[in-house]
Structures are given as structure tokens and as C-alpha cells.
Design a protein around this motif. Structure first.
Motif, mmCIF file in Angstrom:
data_model
loop_
_atom_site.group_PDB
_atom_site.id
_atom_site.type_symbol
_atom_site.label_atom_id
_atom_site.label_comp_id
_atom_site.label_asym_id
_atom_site.label_seq_id
_atom_site.Cartn_x
_atom_site.Cartn_y
_atom_site.Cartn_z
ATOM 1 N N PHE A 1 0.831 -1.310 0.038
ATOM 2 C CA PHE A 1 0.054 -0.126 -0.164
ATOM 3 C C PHE A 1 0.762 1.068 0.140
ATOM 4 C CE2 PHE A 1 -2.421 -3.368 2.417
ATOM 5 C CZ PHE A 1 -3.431 -3.406 1.633
ATOM 6 N N THR A 2 1.820 1.257 0.736
ATOM 7 C CA THR A 2 2.516 2.540 1.118
ATOM 8 C C THR A 2 3.620 2.993 -0.358
ATOM 9 O OG1 THR A 2 4.168 1.196 2.052
ATOM 10 C CG2 THR A 2 2.778 2.323 3.507
ATOM 11 N N ALA A 3 3.819 1.853 -0.980
ATOM 12 C CA ALA A 3 4.595 2.115 -2.151
ATOM 13 C C ALA A 3 3.774 2.653 -3.087
ATOM 14 C CB ALA A 3 5.134 0.597 -2.805
ATOM 15 N N TYR A 4 2.496 2.471 -3.190
ATOM 16 C CA TYR A 4 1.734 2.829 -4.339
ATOM 17 C C TYR A 4 1.232 4.206 -3.831
ATOM 18 C CZ TYR A 4 -2.433 2.869 -7.407
ATOM 19 O OH TYR A 4 -3.429 3.056 -8.645
ATOM 20 N N LEU A 5 1.006 4.591 -2.839
ATOM 21 C CA LEU A 5 0.597 5.803 -2.252
ATOM 22 C C LEU A 5 1.646 6.874 -2.248
ATOM 23 C CD1 LEU A 5 -1.350 4.741 1.139
ATOM 24 C CD2 LEU A 5 -2.300 6.156 -0.883
ATOM 25 N N ALA A 6 3.012 6.082 -1.862
ATOM 26 C CA ALA A 6 4.021 7.350 -1.708
ATOM 27 C C ALA A 6 4.341 7.685 -2.903
ATOM 28 C CB ALA A 6 5.225 6.686 -0.995
ATOM 29 N N ALA A 7 4.384 6.740 -4.080
ATOM 30 C CA ALA A 7 4.868 6.887 -5.549
ATOM 31 C C ALA A 7 3.715 8.005 -6.236
ATOM 32 C CB ALA A 7 5.048 5.628 -6.224
ATOM 33 N N SER A 8 2.526 7.900 -5.680
ATOM 34 C CA SER A 8 1.548 8.666 -6.336
ATOM 35 C C SER A 8 1.677 10.159 -5.992
ATOM 36 C CB SER A 8 0.193 8.117 -6.303
ATOM 37 O OG SER A 8 -0.230 8.000 -4.834
ATOM 38 N N ALA A 9 1.946 10.443 -4.705
ATOM 39 C CA ALA A 9 2.317 11.522 -3.868
ATOM 40 C C ALA A 9 3.436 12.408 -4.550
ATOM 41 C CB ALA A 9 2.469 11.414 -2.468
ATOM 42 N N ILE A 10 4.217 11.529 -5.128
ATOM 43 C CA ILE A 10 5.508 12.116 -5.722
ATOM 44 C C ILE A 10 4.846 12.962 -7.060
ATOM 45 C CG2 ILE A 10 7.769 11.889 -7.004
ATOM 46 C CD1 ILE A 10 8.219 9.694 -5.007
ATOM 47 N N THR A 11 4.138 12.215 -7.960
ATOM 48 C CA THR A 11 3.847 12.783 -8.977
ATOM 49 C C THR A 11 2.622 13.781 -9.072
ATOM 50 O OG1 THR A 11 2.821 10.620 -9.572
ATOM 51 C CG2 THR A 11 4.946 10.822 -10.464
ATOM 52 N N LEU A 12 1.674 13.551 -8.045
ATOM 53 C CA LEU A 12 0.457 14.347 -7.951
ATOM 54 C C LEU A 12 0.762 15.680 -7.955
ATOM 55 C CD1 LEU A 12 -2.702 14.135 -7.274
ATOM 56 C CD2 LEU A 12 -1.991 14.377 -4.885
ATOM 57 N N PRO A 13 1.862 16.393 -7.417
ATOM 58 C CA PRO A 13 2.031 17.874 -7.571
ATOM 59 C C PRO A 13 2.376 18.366 -8.708
ATOM 60 C CG PRO A 13 2.961 16.922 -5.582
ATOM 61 C CD PRO A 13 2.725 15.946 -6.331
ATOM 62 N N ILE A 14 3.011 17.486 -9.801
ATOM 63 C CA ILE A 14 3.693 17.884 -10.631
ATOM 64 C C ILE A 14 2.884 17.482 -11.930
ATOM 65 C CG2 ILE A 14 5.975 18.115 -9.832
ATOM 66 C CD1 ILE A 14 6.749 15.517 -11.438
ATOM 67 N N ALA A 15 1.654 16.903 -11.852
ATOM 68 C CA ALA A 15 1.147 16.247 -13.163
ATOM 69 C C ALA A 15 0.616 17.638 -13.919
ATOM 70 C CB ALA A 15 -0.141 15.767 -12.424
ATOM 71 N N GLN A 16 0.106 18.734 -13.414
ATOM 72 C CA GLN A 16 -0.227 19.856 -14.179
ATOM 73 C C GLN A 16 0.706 20.448 -15.102
ATOM 74 O OE1 GLN A 16 -3.323 20.376 -14.941
ATOM 75 N NE2 GLN A 16 -4.398 19.453 -13.327
ATOM 76 N N TRP A 17 2.104 20.649 -14.255
ATOM 77 C CA TRP A 17 3.163 21.144 -14.907
ATOM 78 C C TRP A 17 3.683 20.381 -16.057
ATOM 79 C CZ3 TRP A 17 8.099 19.418 -15.765
ATOM 80 C CH2 TRP A 17 9.059 20.316 -16.251
ATOM 81 N N LEU A 18 3.578 18.836 -15.595
ATOM 82 C CA LEU A 18 3.947 18.088 -17.044
ATOM 83 C C LEU A 18 3.043 18.261 -18.280
ATOM 84 C CD1 LEU A 18 4.851 14.720 -14.982
ATOM 85 C CD2 LEU A 18 6.534 16.233 -16.070
ATOM 86 N N ALA A 19 1.889 18.440 -17.919
ATOM 87 C CA ALA A 19 0.941 18.331 -18.937
ATOM 88 C C ALA A 19 1.002 19.770 -19.947
ATOM 89 C CB ALA A 19 -0.801 18.466 -18.463
ATOM 90 N N ALA A 20 1.378 20.928 -19.063
ATOM 91 C CA ALA A 20 1.422 22.101 -19.810
ATOM 92 C C ALA A 20 3.092 22.122 -20.434
ATOM 93 C CB ALA A 20 1.564 23.278 -18.601
ATOM 94 N N ARG A 21 3.825 21.537 -19.873
ATOM 95 C CA ARG A 21 5.210 21.672 -20.564
ATOM 96 C C ARG A 21 5.266 20.555 -21.720
ATOM 97 N NH1 ARG A 21 9.529 21.532 -22.887
ATOM 98 N NH2 ARG A 21 11.336 21.835 -22.140
ATOM 99 N N PHE A 22 4.941 19.368 -21.527
ATOM 100 C CA PHE A 22 4.942 18.474 -22.525
ATOM 101 C C PHE A 22 3.971 18.025 -23.445
ATOM 102 C CE2 PHE A 22 8.068 17.401 -19.410
ATOM 103 C CZ PHE A 22 9.249 17.574 -20.007
ATOM 104 N N GLY A 23 2.573 18.583 -22.838
ATOM 105 C CA GLY A 23 1.440 18.414 -23.859
ATOM 106 C C GLY A 23 0.427 17.404 -22.920
ATOM 107 N N LEU A 24 -0.690 17.946 -22.629
ATOM 108 C CA LEU A 24 -1.793 16.993 -21.847
ATOM 109 C C LEU A 24 -1.877 15.599 -22.611
ATOM 110 C CD1 LEU A 24 -3.680 16.783 -19.872
ATOM 111 C CD2 LEU A 24 -5.459 17.894 -21.360
#
Length: 492
Positions: A55-78
Motif C-alpha cells: 500500500f505505502t509504495a503505491y501511495l508514496a509514489a502517487s504523492a510524488i507525481t501528483l503535485p507536478i502532473a499539471q506542470w508536466l501537461a503544460a510543459r510536454f502536452g496534456l
């Protein structure tokens, strides 16, 4: 996205259905192995402390990419980023099915979590852009309900599949769904990219992430490494302290960063976020304790173990939808208080669990807790954001959900630590009463093994009950915060 997306009803509806399915899918895969932990542990020779990493591996990994998801979409394309996340998610699913060691399986869960952290916020972004502004809030409720539905149904689906086939096929169900979503996105979603490269506070994000991941590893690995007798634990503790120090200095000395200091000036938002963090602490920790208790200690089959999570899920989804539909004249603070009280009462009922009980106490306590969580989440969503300036709400939403995710991952790690410690302590306490004067000296080796097995189960059951007490105390600690919430204003 092209402007005509909102006018093309058929294409827009198909896109909304696809991202709604993706939202459910990434949420359901988090607790999917919950009802079959015993099978996974036996197949992969996984120790009890490693099982918590599922459980913690899935949760911790998703918490890493969650804050930068919108930046990634704006930078590289949604479209490009969303399809890459889907491909990564499918890779994680395949790797989980072919894993032969605990490390391989945990690695697959990390890959799934990294992709899920991107799919969640971008699914919402895609859906909302296909709707007129006046319809977006209503569909946002639907997306949140899909997340809760995924958490509710994941263990039941996994348990049923494992009971009739094996544990590995539980991940197969998401492969055709991912392929369908990928196809819909490829055919119907026009590429969208920012005109110029967006800025992002990578220093603040990195320092905060390093601190939280180091803390997570410290909690997950501490018991196995004998805590601060290990250089690894010292390194993780120092990394956590340094990351937090750099993050807070950065926030206090810079005007622009990914955490807006203006959010701290809004009392409702701060208090609601703290309560939401505690709800996250309880949300998945209860599931991580209940299913192993039913499966490993009480001997329920995987399909029954999974099915007993459904009353909790039904209460959670039902209460969330009902509370969100309440007229504006009802003060949401009252429903936050009722929801928190229900969660506390449900955890108090869990303290009365017995090795001799049948399934109804688990279903009743689960349904009450789910109803309280769903009601609290819906009411807090209103209270937290109603007093915020509209310009701050997108950023506030991201931080709000991020802290809930960290609440969940830290909650699972902490209850796992205390579970193993308490199990060992109770085993020693119970075993101390078995002496040569109580007939142990004349017993055969198989009989002694049977007694040890019985003592271990009794100790584990007592340890589980103790963890429910920790979850109840966590909600008791934050419950007074409800009294300091201001009455929500009308939502803009």
C-alpha cells in the motif's frame, strides 16, 4: 484541447466516460490486493512487514507525481503526458503479474503509483474542459465519488478473482480498461500545450518530497533494520530533517513557490486540511488492518474478506453524494461534526471485535465508519474552499489532496509498526503463562506447535484491536478543530 470539444457532445461524452473510468481504475488498484495479502505473501515469500509496502509504495509514489502532473501537461502536452501515464500504468500491471520476488512486486506497485498520481488530476482537467463552467462543480462531485467507489470496490473485486482463479489475474482486469482509455484519448483528445514553458518551484517540491519519502522509508524500514542501530535509518532521518528544514526556510523566504503562504491565512482551509489529513490517516489504515484480520487471523476466504469491505464503501459513497446534494441553507460544519463523531464511534465499535464473532459486527462498524468518512469529506470540501479567494482554489485543491494522500501512507506505515511491536509483546505476555506446571512439559511437539500457533493468532488479534484504538485517538485529537471552523460562505 480544441475549442470544439465542448460542442461535440458525442466526443466530449466519450472523453468524460473514459477519464471517469481511469479515475475509478487508478483508485481501485490501490486496495485491490487487500483481500489477498496472504496469497501474495505465500507466493512471493514476503514477510509481514513487507506486506505493508504493497500500500505505502503505491501511495508514496502517487504523492510524488501528483503535485507536478499539471506542470508536466503544460510543459510536454496534456495528451502526450496522459498517454505516457497510461502506458506506465499498464507496465506496472504487467510487472505485478509476473513478479517472483517481493522487491519486484513492490517495484511494480511503485510504477503503478507514479502513473496514478498523474492520471488522477489530469483526468479531472480533461473532464472539466469538456463542460460548460456551470456544470463543472457537479461533475467534480462525480469524479470524487468515482475515487471513493474505487477504494470501496477494489478489495471485493480482487478477493473474488483470487478465490476463483489466482491472485495474479486481479491486475488483468485493468489492462483492457487502460487500452480502451488510451484509444479514446488518442482518437478524441486534441493536444494542448502551454504557449511558453511554465515555471515550477522544483526546489520547494524536491525538498518537501525528499522529506516525506525519507520519513516513509524510515517508518517502513525501521522495524526490519532495528531502528537507529542501523546507518540506513540514520541517513533517512537526517534526509527527512534536512528536507523539512530547507522546505520551511524556502517557504518563509521566497514569494513564489509551489506552496502559497496565503493559504495559511485562511482558518477554514487550514483546519479542514488537518481534519482531512486525519481522515486520510484512518481511511486506508482501517482497510489495511481489517482485511488481514479477516483473512489471516479469522480464516475467511478472499471473496468473503473482500465483500466485507462493501458495506463500508456503500456508506462512504452514499453519504458523500447525499451530503453534496444538501441545500445551501444547511450549515456544513454540523455535518463535519456528525461525520467525525460517526468515525470515532465506528472505531470504538471495532475495539469490541472478538475471535469468536461472525461477520455482522465488521459490516456494521464498517458501514458506520464509511458513512462518517463520506459525510465528513463532502462537508469539508464545502467548508475548506468557501472562504478562499477563487484564484487560490486550484492550488489549494492540489495541496488538500496531497496531504490526504500523505495522511493515508503515513497512517498505514504507523499502524503496521505498532501492529508488529504489539504482536511480539502480546505473544511474549501470553506465552509466559504456558509453563511446565500447566501441562506443557508433557505435550508432544505437534501439540506445542499448535499452542504456539494459537498464541500467535491471539496476540495478532489483540494487536489489531490496539491499532483501531490508535485510529480512534487520531480522530479524537482533531475533533475539537471542528469548533473553530467559520460558517461557510456561498460558493462562487
Amino acid at each position: 484541447m480544441n475549442a470544439n470539444t465542448t460542442t461535440d457532445t458525442g466526443a466530449a461524452g466519450s472523453l468524460r466516460f473514459a477519464v471517469l473510468l481511469a479515475t475509478w481504475m487508478q483508485s481501485a488498484n490501490l486496495p485491490l490486493p487487500n483481500a489477498v495479502l496472504r496469497l501474495i505473501q505465500g507466493s512471493l515469500s514476503m514477510t509481514d512487514d513487507q506486506a505493508g509496502w504493497i500500500f505505502t509504495a503505491y501511495l508514496a509514489a502517487s504523492a510524488i507525481t501528483l503535485p507536478i502532473a499539471q506542470w508536466l501537461a503544460a510543459r510536454f502536452g496534456l495528451k502526450r503526458v496522459y498517454q505516457a501515464a497510461l502506458a506506465l500504468f499498464m507496465l506496472g500491471l504487467v510487472l505485478a503479474t509476473v513478479s517472483t520476488t517481493p522487491l519486484e512486486f513492490i517495484g511494480a506497485r511503485i510504477i503503478q503509483g507514479l502513473a496514478a498520481g498523474v492520471l488522477g488530476p489530469l483526468s479531472m482537467g480533461i473532464a472539466l474542459e469538456t463542460l460548460a463552467p456551470e456544470k463543472r462543480m457537479k461533475f467534480g462531485v462525480t469524479l470524487t465519488a468515482a475515487v471513493l467507489l474505487g477504494i470501496a470496490t477494489g478489495p471485493a473485486i480482487g478477493g473474488w478473482i483470487a478465490e476463483h482463479f489466482d491472485w495474479r489475474p486481479i491486475f488483468y482486469i485493468s489492462l483492457p480498461l487502460s487500452a480502451y482509455i488510451f484509444m479514446v484519448i488518442a482518437l478524441l483528445l486534441a493536444e494542448k500545450k502551454a504557449d511558453k514553458a511554465p515555471t515550477y518551484d522544483f526546489f520547494g517540491f524536491t525538498s518537501f518530497t525528499v522529506a516525506m519519502i525519507s520519513l516513509q522509508m524510515l517508518l517502513d524500514r525501521g522495524e526490519r533494520m532495528n531502528w537507529f542501530d542501523s546507518p540506513e535509518i540514520w541517513i533517512e532521518a537526517l534526509a527527512c530533517g534536512l528536507g523539512l528544514y530547507l522546505f520551511f526556510v524556502h517557504v518563509m523566504t521566497r514569494n513564489v513557490h509551489f506552496f502559497n503562504k496565503s493559504l495559511l491565512r485562511d482558518r477554514n482551509y487550514v483546519l479542514s486540511t488537518l481534519i482531512f489529513f486525519a481522515i486520510g490517516f484512518v481511511l486506508l489504515s482501517t482497510m489495511a488492518l481489517t482485511s488481514p484480520m479477516l483473512d489471516e487471523i479469522l480464516g475467511y476466504p478472499p471473496d468473503t474478506t473482500g465483500a466485507l469491505t462493501l458495506p463500508r464503501g456503500a456508506g462512504m459513497v452514499g453519504a458523500f453524494l447525499l451530503t453534496m446534494r444538501l441545500p445551501e441553507r444547511f450549515d456544513r460544519r454540523l455535518f463535519v461534526a456528525i461525520g467525525v463523531a460517526l468515525v470515532i464511534y465506528a472505531n470504538w465499535l471495532m475495539l469490541g471485535y472478538s475471535p469468536l464473532m461472525d461477520w455482522p459486527p465488521v459490516a456494521i462498524a464498517g458501514a458506520l465508519q464509511g458513512f462518517g468518512i463520506g459525510m465528513s469529506m463532502a462537508a469539508l470540501a464545502k467548508v475548506a474552499f468557501s472562504t478562499l479567494a477563487p484564484a487560490l482554489r486550484p492550488e489549494a485543491t492540489g495541496l488538500y489532496n496531497l496531504l490526504r494522500a500523505y495522511g493515508s501512507t503515513l497512517g498505514v506505515a504507523i499502524v503496521q509498526i505498532y501492529f508488529f511491536n504489539n504482536t511480539q509483546a502480546m505473544h511474549q505476555a501470553l506465552g509466559a503463562n504456558i509453563t511446565p506446571y500447566r501441562g506443557a512439559a508433557s505435550m508432544s511437539l505437534p501439540a506445542l506447535e499448535g499452542i504456539n500457533h494459537l498464541v500467535t493468532h491471539q496476540a495478532a488479534f489483540i494487536a489489531v484491536i490496539d491499532q483501531f484504538k490508535i485510529l480512534m485517538v487520531a480522530m479524537l485529537v482533531v475533533s475539537p478543530l471542528v469548533l473553530f471552523l467559520r460558517k461557510p460562505a456561498a460558493t462562487n
